[in-house]
Write a protein that holds these residues in place. Structure first.
Motif, short mmCIF file in Angstrom:
data_model
loop_
_atom_site.label_atom_id
_atom_site.label_comp_id
_atom_site.label_asym_id
_atom_site.label_seq_id
_atom_site.Cartn_x
_atom_site.Cartn_y
_atom_site.Cartn_z
N VAL A 105 33.44 61.08 23.54
CA VAL A 105 32.54 61.87 24.20
C VAL A 105 31.89 63.03 23.56
N ALA A 106 32.71 63.79 22.58
CA ALA A 106 32.21 64.72 21.99
C ALA A 106 31.10 64.45 20.84
N VAL A 107 31.35 63.31 20.20
CA VAL A 107 30.42 62.54 19.22
C VAL A 107 29.14 62.48 20.08
N LEU A 108 29.31 61.79 21.32
CA LEU A 108 28.00 61.44 21.96
C LEU A 108 27.51 62.41 22.61
N ALA A 109 28.20 63.66 22.95
CA ALA A 109 27.51 65.19 23.63
C ALA A 109 26.73 65.75 22.50
N GLY A 110 27.40 65.53 21.24
CA GLY A 110 26.38 66.18 20.18
C GLY A 110 25.19 65.31 20.00
N ASP A 111 25.31 64.17 19.75
CA ASP A 111 23.99 63.19 19.69
C ASP A 111 23.10 63.56 20.98
N HIS A 155 27.24 55.60 14.62
CA HIS A 155 28.07 56.53 15.37
C HIS A 155 28.86 55.27 16.41
N ASP A 156 28.08 54.20 16.88
CA ASP A 156 28.71 53.41 17.36
C ASP A 156 30.07 52.57 16.94
N ASP A 157 30.12 52.45 15.59
CA ASP A 157 31.15 52.04 14.90
C ASP A 157 32.32 52.77 14.72
N LEU A 158 32.20 54.09 14.95
CA LEU A 158 33.10 54.78 14.56
C LEU A 158 34.49 54.53 15.03
N PRO A 159 35.63 54.84 14.56
CA PRO A 159 37.06 54.58 15.03
C PRO A 159 37.30 55.06 16.46
N THR A 182 20.43 60.06 28.70
CA THR A 182 20.12 59.13 29.91
C THR A 182 19.95 57.93 29.48
N GLY A 183 19.95 57.74 28.23
CA GLY A 183 19.34 56.42 27.48
C GLY A 183 20.64 55.57 26.78
N MET A 184 20.36 55.58 25.58
CA MET A 184 21.38 54.58 24.75
C MET A 184 22.74 55.57 24.66
N VAL A 185 22.99 56.67 24.70
CA VAL A 185 24.09 57.29 24.77
C VAL A 185 24.80 57.03 26.11
N ALA A 186 24.27 56.90 27.27
CA ALA A 186 24.71 56.51 28.38
C ALA A 186 25.39 55.15 28.36
N GLY A 187 24.54 54.33 27.83
CA GLY A 187 25.12 53.10 27.95
C GLY A 187 26.27 52.97 27.02
N GLN A 188 26.34 53.71 25.83
CA GLN A 188 27.56 53.61 24.96
C GLN A 188 28.68 54.17 25.57
N PHE A 189 28.48 55.13 26.27
CA PHE A 189 29.41 55.94 27.15
C PHE A 189 30.23 54.94 27.92
N ALA A 235 25.63 61.41 8.40
CA ALA A 235 24.68 60.44 8.29
C ALA A 235 23.87 60.11 9.27
N GLY A 236 24.64 59.90 10.49
CA GLY A 236 23.81 59.80 11.66
C GLY A 236 22.95 60.95 12.13
N ASP A 237 23.74 62.13 12.13
CA ASP A 237 23.28 63.39 12.41
C ASP A 237 22.01 63.47 11.73
N ALA A 238 21.89 63.19 10.61
CA ALA A 238 20.80 63.31 9.54
C ALA A 238 19.62 62.35 9.75
N LEU A 239 19.92 61.14 10.10
CA LEU A 239 19.13 60.07 10.59
C LEU A 239 18.18 60.23 11.69
N PHE A 240 18.79 60.88 12.77
CA PHE A 240 18.05 61.22 14.01
C PHE A 240 16.85 62.27 13.64
N PRO A 241 16.89 63.25 13.34
CA PRO A 241 16.07 64.30 13.06
C PRO A 241 15.06 63.76 11.63
N LEU A 242 15.58 63.14 10.74
CA LEU A 242 14.69 62.55 9.68
C LEU A 242 13.66 61.57 10.47
N GLY A 243 14.03 60.76 11.49
CA GLY A 243 12.92 60.09 12.15
C GLY A 243 12.15 60.85 12.77
#
Lengths: 280, 300
Positions: free
Chosen positions: A101-107, B89-93, B159-166, B119-127
């Protein structure tokens, strides 16, 4: 400054509502509303006012800057990064909500910062072109040239002996600086230098506090830098020299404000003093 | 469906466009200091096995309304960057704990968890910064650029992809529709909508693109679930079965097939509303058939 921090807190509270799925939004709000110093949003608003804009014109950008800052703290605190348990006097986000959740909350905070800036900036006061430029600036604060680069270099240089001051400056200038926008090109350039200077000042003071204060006083784990064998200003130049360096940065930052309307520059001068002389 | 769809060669169209997109993406993520982070970003974003469905969808939707490809490329690249970021980020342990992505080692397996998060954190804003820096202003007014940015940010967000992943991480078997819609429908929807926005499409057409894109995105995933289920039942792969929420696992094979047929019909019905645009709508039809039938393989 207190007044500004209160309006920023109100705006942040309103911006991130409790939506479905609630747990993600709770996690976002937990860290965002944890009572940070709000130095960055206040700097953003004060800079806007300095060049003649209204607080309301900058509020969305100010909130976005704080969201970006908060997301970088949440991710930096993760076990696979700095592995911190304490932040702003409270358990870190992943301690409360779990790592996933922390990773997702950050994202979520990261993307919402851009959505908020693009949709909540009043287009009556700020032109679409200016908002687009602000989006570009916000992206640079966090991206691989900004906060992320800082954290990468931080991770890479842990334990390394050959890190020079220049690299250290690179880390922290990028980490805390360059957030300001608006005004003429010349004004923007002055404010950029100002922001870089106080960003560095912020870090120097942070490093000094890390070795001179207790965890209780700081609200986060003290002495961490030493344990992690991180390169810090006190380590490179000693505490006394670090304090002198901080004084020089205070003066340099204030010098950048000469030539602006001094009444409007007051909040920024107060901000410099606050950053320099804070106790946590 | 126009009869010319049969003659339209999606594989050729797609392959050529993918090459162009790969070239642009390569240019858009140059390696600079600190190198390791850029290498990690490039590792996933420039994966040769990627199908580039979001950028292709975006460019095709833009061209449908007479927009120029040049107007869409920066956004197309941005879509692939945020796509890559969310996959990393979805693939992370601590998330899906996947070791393999597109047949290669996952990002964190190669670069470490810390670097994968960054890398994920940098790709979002680079977009976002890529859209701001490279979208030609003479072709796309700034209000449209802002709409595109807001659209992408909302899509990848809470409310989008993060919601789905969660909800996928939670044991939400009863939420499989929501999860599929958010995880797979949203990005396709966003890609189609961005293409329309960049070309200056009217609101009704944007809404149509929205419904079309979402249907195609979910269709692709439901068919994926069906194909995986068939392969698994042959191999009797129990381990594979426990991972992720499968449409088939929740509703059964028959219902999944029915849903796929409905989605195909729905997507095509939306496209029928674009009949005024002539042959330019053909690639969009062929995406629907590809999602449903997988007549060929895309990517290297």
């Amino acid at each position: 400054m207190v007044g500004k921090a209160i309006s920023v807190n109100k705006a942040l509270d309103k911006a991130v509502a409790l939506k479905h799925p609630e747990k993600i939004h709770e996690a976002m709000r937990y860290s965002l509303l944890a009572g940070g110093k709000r130095v960055r949003p206040i700097l953003c608003i004060a800079a806007c006012e300095l060049v003649g804009g209204d607080e309301s014109a900058a509020m969305a950008a100010a909130c976005s800057v704080e969201m970006i800052h908060t997301m970088s703290l949440i991710h930096d605190d993760l076990p696979c990064m700095d592995n911190d348990d304490l932040r702003r006097g409270k358990p870190t986000n992943h301690k409360v909500f779990g790592e996933d959740v922390a990773v997702l909350a950050g994202d979520s905070l990261l993307s919402f910062a851009f959505e908020h800036l693009a949709t909540a900036t009043p287009l009556g006061q700020v032109s679409p072109g200016q908002v687009v430029r602000a989006v570009g600036e916000l992206a640079r604060v966090i991206g691989a040239e900004g906060l992320v680069a800082g954290q990468v270099v931080d991770i890479d240089s842990e334990g390394a002996a050959d890190v020079g001051l220049e690299q250290l400056e690179f880390i922290h200038i990028h980490k805390t600086g360059a957030i300001v926008g608006g005004g003429t090109d010349e004004e923007v350039e002055k404010l950029r230098k100002f922001a870089i200077g106080i960003g560095l000042l912020f870090q120097v003071v942070d490093d000094i506090l890390d070795v001179t204060k207790s965890s209780e006083e700081l609200g986060k784990t003290a002495g961490k830098d030493l344990v992690a064998d991180k390169v810090t200003f006190p380590k490179l130049m000693g505490i006394e020299k670090s304090r002198e360096y901080a004084e020089r940065l205070v003066k340099a930052a204030k010098d950048q404000l000469v030539g602006f309307d001094q009444e409007k520059a007051k909040p920024l001068i107060a901000l410099v003093d606050y950053i320099a002389y804070r106790q946590n | 469906t126009p009869s010319s769809t049969a003659q339209f060669n999606l594989r050729t169209y797609w392959t050529a466009l993918i090459q162009e997109i790969n070239h642009k993406l390569d240019e858009s993520i140059p390696v600079s200091y600190p190198h390791r982070i850029y290498e990690a970003m490039r590792y996933t974003a420039l994966d040769k096995a990627a199908k580039r469905a979001p950028p292709v969808m975006c460019i095709t939707a833009c061209e449908l309304f007479g927009g120029h490809r040049t107007a869409a490329f920066p956004t197309a690249c941005a879509l692939e960057m945020v796509h890559a970021a969310s996959l990393i980020h979805d693939d992370l342990p601590c998330m899906d704990n996947d070791q393999v992505r597109r047949g290669h080692a996952a990002n964190h397996v190669v670069y470490g968890e810390d670097m994968a998060i960054l890398a994920g954190d940098a790709l979002f804003p680079l977009g976002f910064s890529h859209i701001v820096s490279y979208t030609p202003r003479e072709l796309v007014p700034e209000t449209r650029v802002l709409q595109v940015i807001a659209e992408i940010a909302r899509t990848v967000g809470s409310t989008g992809m993060v919601a789905g992943q969660f909800l996928d991480l939670e044991d939400g078997a009863d939420a499989v529709d929501f999860i599929q819609e958010k995880k797979f429908g949203e990005l396709a929807e966003c890609s189609a909508v961005c293409g329309g926005l960049l070309a200056g499409a009217i609101d009704d057409d944007i809404q149509r693109l929205r419904r079309y894109g979402k249907a195609v995105g979910i269709l692709y995933q439901v068919v994926d679930d069906i194909l995986k289920e068939k392969a698994n039942s042959r191999r009797n792969d129990e381990e594979e079965k426990s991972k992720g929420k499968s449409y088939v696992r929740v509703y059964g094979l028959e219902k999944a097939k029915k849903v796929a047929e409905d989605l195909r019909a729905q997507a095509k019905k939306e496209l029928d509303g674009f009949e005024n645009y002539g042959d330019k709508v053909i690639p969009l039809y062929s995406f629907v058939d590809y999602a449903a039938d997988r007549g060929f393989s895309v990517g290297a």
